[in-house]
Design an enzyme around this catalytic site. Structure first.
Site, PDB file in Angstrom:
ATOM      1  N   ARG A 134     -18.486 -19.547  38.688  1.00 63.30           N
ATOM      2  CA  ARG A 134     -18.179 -18.120  38.514  1.00 63.30           C
ATOM      3  C   ARG A 134     -17.803 -17.477  39.850  1.00 63.30           C
ATOM      4  O   ARG A 134     -16.950 -16.577  39.898  1.00 63.30           O
ATOM      5  CB  ARG A 134     -19.358 -17.386  37.870  1.00 63.30           C
ATOM      6  CG  ARG A 134     -20.654 -17.451  38.661  1.00 63.30           C
ATOM      7  CD  ARG A 134     -21.802 -16.747  37.951  1.00 63.30           C
ATOM      8  NE  ARG A 134     -23.043 -16.882  38.710  1.00 63.30           N
ATOM      9  CZ  ARG A 134     -23.900 -15.894  38.910  1.00 63.30           C
ATOM     10  NH1 ARG A 134     -23.659 -14.687  38.421  1.00 63.30           N
ATOM     11  NH2 ARG A 134     -25.004 -16.105  39.592  1.00 63.30           N
TER      12      ARG A 134
ATOM     13  N   GLY B  57      -4.010  -4.308  11.367  1.00 65.97           N
ATOM     14  CA  GLY B  57      -4.342  -4.572   9.969  1.00 65.97           C
ATOM     15  C   GLY B  57      -5.827  -4.824   9.812  1.00 65.97           C
ATOM     16  O   GLY B  57      -6.430  -4.428   8.817  1.00 65.97           O
TER      17      GLY B  57
ATOM     18  N   HIS C 212       0.837  -1.199   0.000  1.00 66.92           N
ATOM     19  CA  HIS C 212       0.000   0.000   0.000  1.00 66.92           C
ATOM     20  C   HIS C 212       0.877   1.257   0.000  1.00 66.92           C
ATOM     21  O   HIS C 212       0.925   2.006   0.985  1.00 66.92           O
ATOM     22  CB  HIS C 212      -0.911   0.005   1.232  1.00 66.92           C
ATOM     23  CG  HIS C 212      -1.884  -1.126   1.275  1.00 66.92           C
ATOM     24  ND1 HIS C 212      -1.517  -2.415   1.603  1.00 66.92           N
ATOM     25  CD2 HIS C 212      -3.230  -1.167   1.030  1.00 66.92           C
ATOM     26  CE1 HIS C 212      -2.585  -3.197   1.557  1.00 66.92           C
ATOM     27  NE2 HIS C 212      -3.623  -2.477   1.221  1.00 66.92           N
TER      28      HIS C 212
ATOM     29  N   ASP D  34     -32.987 -16.578  31.242  1.00 67.64           N
ATOM     30  CA  ASP D  34     -32.625 -15.413  30.445  1.00 67.64           C
ATOM     31  C   ASP D  34     -32.743 -15.647  28.943  1.00 67.64           C
ATOM     32  O   ASP D  34     -32.790 -14.701  28.167  1.00 67.64           O
ATOM     33  CB  ASP D  34     -31.199 -14.963  30.779  1.00 67.64           C
ATOM     34  CG  ASP D  34     -31.135 -14.218  32.102  1.00 67.64           C
ATOM     35  OD1 ASP D  34     -32.177 -13.698  32.533  1.00 67.64           O
ATOM     36  OD2 ASP D  34     -30.050 -14.157  32.697  1.00 67.64           O
TER      37      ASP D  34
ATOM     38  N   GLU E 122     -17.128  -4.698  24.356  1.00 77.65           N
ATOM     39  CA  GLU E 122     -16.256  -5.866  24.476  1.00 77.65           C
ATOM     40  C   GLU E 122     -15.080  -5.826  23.508  1.00 77.65           C
ATOM     41  O   GLU E 122     -13.994  -6.331  23.816  1.00 77.65           O
ATOM     42  CB  GLU E 122     -17.067  -7.143  24.249  1.00 77.65           C
ATOM     43  CG  GLU E 122     -18.088  -7.446  25.337  1.00 77.65           C
ATOM     44  CD  GLU E 122     -19.394  -6.668  25.197  1.00 77.65           C
ATOM     45  OE1 GLU E 122     -20.220  -6.736  26.115  1.00 77.65           O
ATOM     46  OE2 GLU E 122     -19.573  -6.001  24.144  1.00 77.65           O
TER      47      GLU E 122
ATOM     48  N   LYS F  67      -3.159  11.107  -0.215  1.00 76.28           N
ATOM     49  CA  LYS F  67      -2.859   9.702  -0.499  1.00 76.28           C
ATOM     50  C   LYS F  67      -1.963   9.646  -1.738  1.00 76.28           C
ATOM     51  O   LYS F  67      -2.345  10.120  -2.812  1.00 76.28           O
ATOM     52  CB  LYS F  67      -4.158   8.928  -0.716  1.00 76.28           C
ATOM     53  CG  LYS F  67      -4.007   7.417  -0.586  1.00 76.28           C
ATOM     54  CD  LYS F  67      -5.356   6.741  -0.442  1.00 76.28           C
ATOM     55  CE  LYS F  67      -5.196   5.244  -0.187  1.00 76.28           C
ATOM     56  NZ  LYS F  67      -6.489   4.574   0.045  1.00 76.28           N
TER      57      LYS F  67
ATOM     58  N   LEU G 112      -8.833  -3.305  10.733  1.00 81.14           N
ATOM     59  CA  LEU G 112      -8.873  -1.885  11.096  1.00 81.14           C
ATOM     60  C   LEU G 112      -9.760  -1.580  12.298  1.00 81.14           C
ATOM     61  O   LEU G 112     -10.726  -2.273  12.580  1.00 81.14           O
ATOM     62  CB  LEU G 112      -9.347  -1.073   9.889  1.00 81.14           C
ATOM     63  CG  LEU G 112      -8.391  -1.093   8.693  1.00 81.14           C
ATOM     64  CD1 LEU G 112      -9.003  -0.383   7.497  1.00 81.14           C
ATOM     65  CD2 LEU G 112      -7.048  -0.462   9.052  1.00 81.14           C
TER      66      LEU G 112
ATOM     67  N   HIS H 298      -5.286   2.194  -4.128  1.00 85.47           N
ATOM     68  CA  HIS H 298      -5.249   1.546  -2.810  1.00 85.47           C
ATOM     69  C   HIS H 298      -4.807   0.090  -2.945  1.00 85.47           C
ATOM     70  O   HIS H 298      -5.392  -0.694  -3.694  1.00 85.47           O
ATOM     71  CB  HIS H 298      -6.618   1.601  -2.135  1.00 85.47           C
ATOM     72  CG  HIS H 298      -6.594   1.072  -0.729  1.00 85.47           C
ATOM     73  ND1 HIS H 298      -6.372   1.880   0.349  1.00 85.47           N
ATOM     74  CD2 HIS H 298      -6.733  -0.192  -0.238  1.00 85.47           C
ATOM     75  CE1 HIS H 298      -6.397   1.150   1.455  1.00 85.47           C
ATOM     76  NE2 HIS H 298      -6.610  -0.113   1.122  1.00 85.47           N
TER      77      HIS H 298
ATOM     78  N   HIS I 214      -1.972  -1.225   7.141  1.00 83.44           N
ATOM     79  CA  HIS I 214      -1.537  -1.393   5.754  1.00 83.44           C
ATOM     80  C   HIS I 214      -0.515  -0.350   5.330  1.00 83.44           C
ATOM     81  O   HIS I 214       0.178  -0.523   4.331  1.00 83.44           O
ATOM     82  CB  HIS I 214      -2.750  -1.352   4.818  1.00 83.44           C
ATOM     83  CG  HIS I 214      -3.590  -0.121   4.956  1.00 83.44           C
ATOM     84  ND1 HIS I 214      -4.438   0.078   6.020  1.00 83.44           N
ATOM     85  CD2 HIS I 214      -3.712   0.976   4.171  1.00 83.44           C
ATOM     86  CE1 HIS I 214      -5.056   1.245   5.875  1.00 83.44           C
ATOM     87  NE2 HIS I 214      -4.620   1.802   4.773  1.00 83.44           N
TER      88      HIS I 214
END
Length: 649
Positions: free
Chosen positions: A337, A128, A29, A442, A385, A250, A130, A263, A69
């Site tokens: 737990r 990588g 790239h 649940d 998360e 770019k 993203l 690209h 990249h």
């Protein structure tokens, strides 16, 4: 002015290396890398305090390339600086400009995207995929705070990747935790892979968003060294994290790379001379009388951590009582737990580099026990998360042992982040509570049903030592097993995942029970067949063994608490149990059952059958109801065992 000219000149010199190495590789790239030419030059030759020859320096500033990249520009700079590469100090060597021609070659440390595990320790994490770099930077920044270090963290992010929600999870987290040692630089070149970025990722919108998130934000020309100097000057003195939105081009410096969509496309051999000539013209236009040299790293902050091989693990009952679980233990039933939470507290007292992250469920995962005892080493990540896992990867890169906690179902949101951490060989420990279907009421939106199959995939691949898997998977059936397996999580290097459960269950093991990586335990002998299970389902399988005994069927019961398991030993045990295994799981297939089936497939006289959830679960009032609904209740296990025995060999 001399420094400004030197930055321009060096950026063009590095640009020549970028276009050459990508053309030689036949891929890469170059256009994205060139958009960062001035930013990388300013950071690596002027701003950052680090020693290129000592990438392991504990106090050095760190750079995370989220836009992975674009890595050729950093390879070029570090080759020019004679940086050290290698997987360890023992194998360290200087990177030369000549070696840049080996970009993306099999035996080169210059992977197509940043990867410290392949011998490029300047980077702390593989990137990588993203959107993950800002979270890694957050983990590195937390580690610096814990160390009492003045280390600063810089992260380079593309405007296109800022569409990823994880970027904003990390932006929130960094402000929440007042990580003013983080500087995020967004390269706003306006182009993605397939076309232009959305107006929502424009310079103006990025500035507005970041400001609204609580960052100190400035927009600049990313190819102006003086503007970079002015923007970075206050960093380290601000009461907010710093975000710089840098307008970039770019394909900067190479006209052909600025026309159309380049690209991920290198120049051809035919086009390379013209590109080098245009960059030579920039070099000639900026004669530099002064040299550029990185600043020295800050003083080393010493830290002393105990040898985990000498870990004085307290007795089970003592640890439960210390965590306030003594009364529950006296009742003879305790959820895995809860025992895990007590084990975390015990680890926290023994190992000062154990840290814990949770996603707003600490009162369900019971990491709250650790949080109450060691609040400075507990990091609340809220309902995010993906950020939590990548932040843990940053903490691990700085030498800490992060325990990452959520419901097993919710960790599935971070599957990509977990895999990227594994590519980095990050020493992180993931614990998913409320696994399987035993939580019942649940319903399926809260149940981890794919986790065993997902993590089991990593267990089939060997780590760099060629003896350990890329990930260990642990599945304790009772409180004592959970306590002992938590110790293994900490002391065995590398990624590990452990399942815990919501319901209280009786103790199956006494204090003398042993657990080890790759192990399993035979809880009952039998010569007709073996029931193989783990976790909550081991208790259900135990009931099935009793039902079978009433029909004069002698079933062995195996607690396969770890994956990968010792296949040779398991085969021997199965031979003594009639050569037939029925594997029982309260999740979807591809996990333990697949592992045992592979063991059987390597033998000419072993058979393996599996029984897992037969349908999508739903809410029920009791665990017994949902097990029966999904076809894995005790009677259904016994019926399946009888059907298996009736099948001809």
């Amino acid at each position: 002015m001399e420094q400004t000219a030197a930055i321009h000149r060096k950026a063009a010199e590095l640009g020549k290396l970028v276009v050459r190495m990508t053309t030689r590789a036949g891929s890469g790239h170059p256009s994205s890398a060139l958009s960062l030419a001035h930013i990388v030059t300013y950071l690596l030759y002027k701003q950052m305090r680090y020693d290129p020859t000592d990438p392991w320096h504990p106090s050095a500033d760190r750079l995370v390339l989220s836009a992975g990249h674009a890595v050729p520009i950093i390879y070029a700079a570090l080759a020019d600086l004679g940086a050290t590469v290698g997987r360890s100090r023992a194998t360290a060597a200087r990177l030369t400009v000549h070696e840049l021609d080996q970009l993306r070659a099999r035996d080169s440390v210059l992977d197509g995207h940043p990867n410290p595990a392949e011998g490029f320790p300047f980077f702390d994490a593989a990137t990588g995929s993203l959107g993950q770099g800002l979270s890694v930077a957050a983990g590195l920044a937390l580690a610096a705070r814990l160390d009492g270090s003045d280390r600063r963290i810089y992260v380079l992010i593309g405007d296109g990747e800022s569409r990823e929600g994880q970027v904003w999870e990390a932006a929130d987290f960094i402000v929440d935790h007042k990580l003013t040692n983080v500087c995020a630089i967004f390269s706003a070149n306006g182009q993605g892979q397939a076309g232009y970025v959305s107006p929502q990722q424009s310079t103006e919108r990025l500035v507005a968003k970041l400001t609204a998130f609580g960052w100190q934000t400035v927009a600049i020309d990313g190819h102006d060294p003086d503007a970079l100097a002015a923007a970075l000057g206050p960093f380290g003195t601000l009461d907010k994290p710093l975000a710089i939105v840098a307008r970039t081009i770019k394909g900067w410096g190479v006209t052909v790379l600025q026309k159309g969509n380049w690209h991920g496309k290198p120049l051809s051999d035919k086009d390379l001379p013209a590109a080098e000539h245009s960059l030579d013209e920039i070099v000639a236009a900026h004669p530099a009388r002064s040299s550029l040299q990185p600043a020295a790293p800050p003083p080393v902050v010493s830290r002393s951590w105990p040898d985990m091989r000498q870990l004085a693990w307290p007795p089970f009952q003592e640890a439960m009582e210390a965590a306030g679980l003594g009364p529950a233990l006296k009742k003879g039933q305790l959820a895995t737990r809860r025992a895990y939470g007590a084990a975390l507290k015990a680890l926290g007292g023994l190992l000062p580099h154990v840290v814990v992250l949770d996603g707003d469920v600490s009162n369900s995962t019971f990491s709250e026990i650790f949080a109450a005892a060691y609040p400075q080493r507990f990091f609340e990540c809220k309902i995010a998360e993906q950020n939590m896992v990548s932040t843990a990867a940053g903490l691990a890169a700085a030498g800490y042992i992060p325990f990452v906690n959520s419901f097993a179902k919710f960790l599935a949101r971070a599957a990509d982040q977990i895999e990227m951490a594994n590519i980095s060989r990050a020493n992180i420990k993931l614990v998913g509570s409320h696994a399987g279907i035993s939580l019942a009421a649940d319903g399926p939106s809260q149940m981890g049903l794919l986790d065993v199959a997902f993590f089991r995939g990593f267990t089939t691949v060997r780590a760099d030592d060629r003896t350990s898997p890329l990930c260990w998977v642990y599945h304790p059936a009772d409180a004592l097993a959970a306590y002992q397996l938590t110790r293994l999580l900490a002391v065995v290097p590398g990624m590990a995942y452990m399942r815990t459960h919501r319901p209280d269950v009786p103790l199956l093991y006494d204090a003398e029970a042993r657990f080890e990586p790759g192990g399993f335990n035979l809880l009952a002998s039998g010569d007709d067949l073996a029931l193989v299970s783990a976790g909550y389902m081991l208790h259900v399988a135990r009931q099935a063994v009793a039902l079978l005994a009433r029909q004069n069927i002698r079933a062995a019961l195996i607690d396969a608490y770890c994956l990968p398991l010792d296949g040779e030993r398991l085969g021997e045990v199965l031979q003594r149990a009639g050569g037939t295994a029925l594997v029982v799981e309260d999740n979807y297939g591809g996990g333990l059952g697949a592992a045992v089936a592979e063991v059987a497939a390597r033998s000419t006289n072993l058979r393996a059958f599996t029984l897992n959830c037969q349908r999508i679960p739903k809410s029920t009032r009791t665990a017994e109801e949902v097990l029966e609904y999904c076809g894995v209740g005790a009677r259904q296990i016994a019926d399946q065992a009888l059907a298996v025995l009736r099948r001809p060999r």
